[in-house]
Design a protein around this motif. Structure first.
Motif, mmCIF file in Angstrom:
data_model
loop_
_atom_site.group_PDB
_atom_site.id
_atom_site.type_symbol
_atom_site.label_atom_id
_atom_site.label_comp_id
_atom_site.label_asym_id
_atom_site.label_seq_id
_atom_site.Cartn_x
_atom_site.Cartn_y
_atom_site.Cartn_z
ATOM 1 N N ALA A 284 -22.465 -29.877 -17.351
ATOM 2 C CA ALA A 284 -22.694 -28.855 -16.322
ATOM 3 C C ALA A 284 -21.901 -27.588 -16.609
ATOM 4 N N SER A 285 -20.673 -27.734 -17.091
ATOM 5 C CA SER A 285 -19.834 -26.558 -17.348
ATOM 6 C C SER A 285 -20.313 -25.759 -18.551
ATOM 7 N N SER A 286 -21.041 -26.392 -19.449
ATOM 8 C CA SER A 286 -21.517 -25.723 -20.665
ATOM 9 C C SER A 286 -22.837 -24.982 -20.462
ATOM 10 N N GLU A 287 -23.556 -25.306 -19.395
ATOM 11 C CA GLU A 287 -24.863 -24.688 -19.157
ATOM 12 C C GLU A 287 -24.738 -23.172 -19.049
ATOM 13 N N GLY A 288 -25.522 -22.476 -19.845
ATOM 14 C CA GLY A 288 -25.554 -21.022 -19.779
ATOM 15 C C GLY A 288 -24.449 -20.314 -20.545
ATOM 16 N N VAL A 289 -23.519 -21.059 -21.130
ATOM 17 C CA VAL A 289 -22.457 -20.445 -21.928
ATOM 18 C C VAL A 289 -22.974 -20.279 -23.352
ATOM 19 N N ASP A 290 -22.825 -19.076 -23.897
ATOM 20 C CA ASP A 290 -23.206 -18.849 -25.286
ATOM 21 C C ASP A 290 -22.542 -19.928 -26.138
ATOM 22 N N PRO A 291 -23.317 -20.659 -26.954
ATOM 23 C CA PRO A 291 -22.739 -21.776 -27.714
ATOM 24 C C PRO A 291 -21.559 -21.380 -28.600
ATOM 25 N N GLU A 292 -21.607 -20.203 -29.218
ATOM 26 C CA GLU A 292 -20.487 -19.782 -30.067
ATOM 27 C C GLU A 292 -19.242 -19.495 -29.236
ATOM 28 N N ILE A 293 -19.419 -18.863 -28.091
ATOM 29 C CA ILE A 293 -18.273 -18.619 -27.210
ATOM 30 C C ILE A 293 -17.728 -19.956 -26.708
ATOM 31 N N GLY A 294 -18.615 -20.877 -26.398
ATOM 32 C CA GLY A 294 -18.175 -22.203 -25.966
ATOM 33 C C GLY A 294 -17.319 -22.892 -27.013
ATOM 34 N N GLU A 295 -17.723 -22.799 -28.276
ATOM 35 C CA GLU A 295 -16.927 -23.428 -29.343
ATOM 36 C C GLU A 295 -15.596 -22.703 -29.536
ATOM 37 N N LEU A 296 -15.604 -21.371 -29.440
ATOM 38 C CA LEU A 296 -14.340 -20.630 -29.564
ATOM 39 C C LEU A 296 -13.361 -21.042 -28.471
ATOM 40 N N ILE A 297 -13.857 -21.221 -27.256
ATOM 41 C CA ILE A 297 -13.012 -21.669 -26.147
ATOM 42 C C ILE A 297 -12.419 -23.036 -26.475
ATOM 43 N N LYS A 298 -13.250 -23.954 -26.918
ATOM 44 C CA LYS A 298 -12.786 -25.323 -27.205
ATOM 45 C C LYS A 298 -11.789 -25.335 -28.358
ATOM 46 N N ILE A 299 -12.045 -24.540 -29.361
ATOM 47 C CA ILE A 299 -11.141 -24.480 -30.512
ATOM 48 C C ILE A 299 -9.792 -23.896 -30.108
ATOM 49 N N ARG A 300 -9.803 -22.779 -29.388
ATOM 50 C CA ARG A 300 -8.534 -22.126 -29.039
ATOM 51 C C ARG A 300 -7.700 -22.983 -28.088
ATOM 52 N N ALA A 301 -8.324 -23.540 -27.072
ATOM 53 C CA ALA A 301 -7.563 -24.392 -26.155
ATOM 54 C C ALA A 301 -6.996 -25.599 -26.896
ATOM 55 N N SER A 302 -7.773 -26.172 -27.789
ATOM 56 C CA SER A 302 -7.306 -27.339 -28.549
ATOM 57 C C SER A 302 -6.147 -26.971 -29.466
ATOM 58 N N GLN A 303 -6.179 -25.765 -30.031
ATOM 59 C CA GLN A 303 -5.043 -25.298 -30.832
ATOM 60 C C GLN A 303 -3.797 -25.181 -29.963
ATOM 61 N N LEU A 304 -3.946 -24.530 -28.817
ATOM 62 C CA LEU A 304 -2.803 -24.307 -27.929
ATOM 63 C C LEU A 304 -2.213 -25.621 -27.418
ATOM 64 N N ASN A 305 -3.078 -26.603 -27.190
ATOM 65 C CA ASN A 305 -2.625 -27.883 -26.663
ATOM 66 C C ASN A 305 -2.225 -28.876 -27.747
ATOM 67 N N GLY A 306 -2.364 -28.484 -29.003
ATOM 68 C CA GLY A 306 -1.996 -29.384 -30.098
ATOM 69 C C GLY A 306 -2.878 -30.614 -30.165
ATOM 70 N N CYS A 307 -4.158 -30.465 -29.848
ATOM 71 C CA CYS A 307 -5.076 -31.602 -29.825
ATOM 72 C C CYS A 307 -5.891 -31.649 -31.118
ATOM 73 N N ALA A 308 -5.387 -32.390 -32.094
ATOM 74 C CA ALA A 308 -6.063 -32.503 -33.384
ATOM 75 C C ALA A 308 -7.422 -33.166 -33.242
ATOM 76 N N TYR A 309 -7.538 -34.128 -32.342
ATOM 77 C CA TYR A 309 -8.798 -34.830 -32.112
ATOM 78 C C TYR A 309 -9.900 -33.843 -31.707
ATOM 79 N N CYS A 310 -9.647 -33.054 -30.660
ATOM 80 C CA CYS A 310 -10.652 -32.094 -30.178
ATOM 81 C C CYS A 310 -10.844 -30.941 -31.164
#
Length: 161
Positions: free
Chosen positions: A33-59
């Motif tokens: 539901a949260s991904s609906e309507g979000v540009d897929p590239e922007i969605g991936e950038l969000i996931k990548i940056r948050a995962s970097q900040l949180n130190g989440c190697a898995y994500c």
């Protein structure tokens, strides 16, 4: 390097899809539901940056793999951690999403600064902004589950369902 679930050391403290399937299914539904309507590239950038900040190697592994499979530019992906220094590689909307991601992920006493929110509001309409915010919140939830549970980089629960 090709990674299979069998080749990974099992460092997991717990596996939410198995131990708490109802919670896991609800999180997956909220993710969709949260991904609906979000540009897929922007969605991936969000996931990548948050995962970097949180130190989440898995994500981070999962979403870098997804971004590369979707054809995103590898050099740009390599510069996500320094996006504010490499502004020419990111659009206004991407920079607004990345800035909001940083502030929501590192939410402190002062919350999200007005100027950061104003830039996001100028880049996205009201509905898009709500979706972007929900996407940021969701990847932070997944990061916290994966880091706490010690999910290993290279494992992808989407492949194990």
């Amino acid at each position: 390097m090709s990674v299979t679930p069998e080749s990974l050391p099992d460092t997991r403290r717990m596996w939410l899809p198995r131990t708490n399937p109802g919670v896991y299914k609800a999180l997956v539904a909220l993710q969709r539901a949260s991904s609906e309507g979000v540009d897929p590239e922007i969605g991936e950038l969000i996931k990548i940056r948050a995962s970097q900040l949180n130190g989440c190697a898995y994500c981070l592994h999962m979403h870098l793999s997804d971004a590369l499979a979707a054809g995103m530019e590898p050099l740009t992906l390599g510069m996500v951690s320094v996006w504010s220094e490499a502004t020419h590689l990111f659009s206004d909307r991407e920079r607004a999403a990345l800035d909001l991601t940083e502030h929501v992920t590192r939410l402190g006493e002062d919350g999200v600064p007005d100027d950061v929110f104003a830039r996001a509001r100028m880049s996205f309409d009201e509905v898009e902004l709500g979706q972007v915010l929900a996407s940021i919140v969701m990847i932070n939830a997944w990061n916290r589950i994966a880091v706490t549970s010690r999910y290993p980089a290279g494992l992808d629960e989407r492949q194990l369902r």
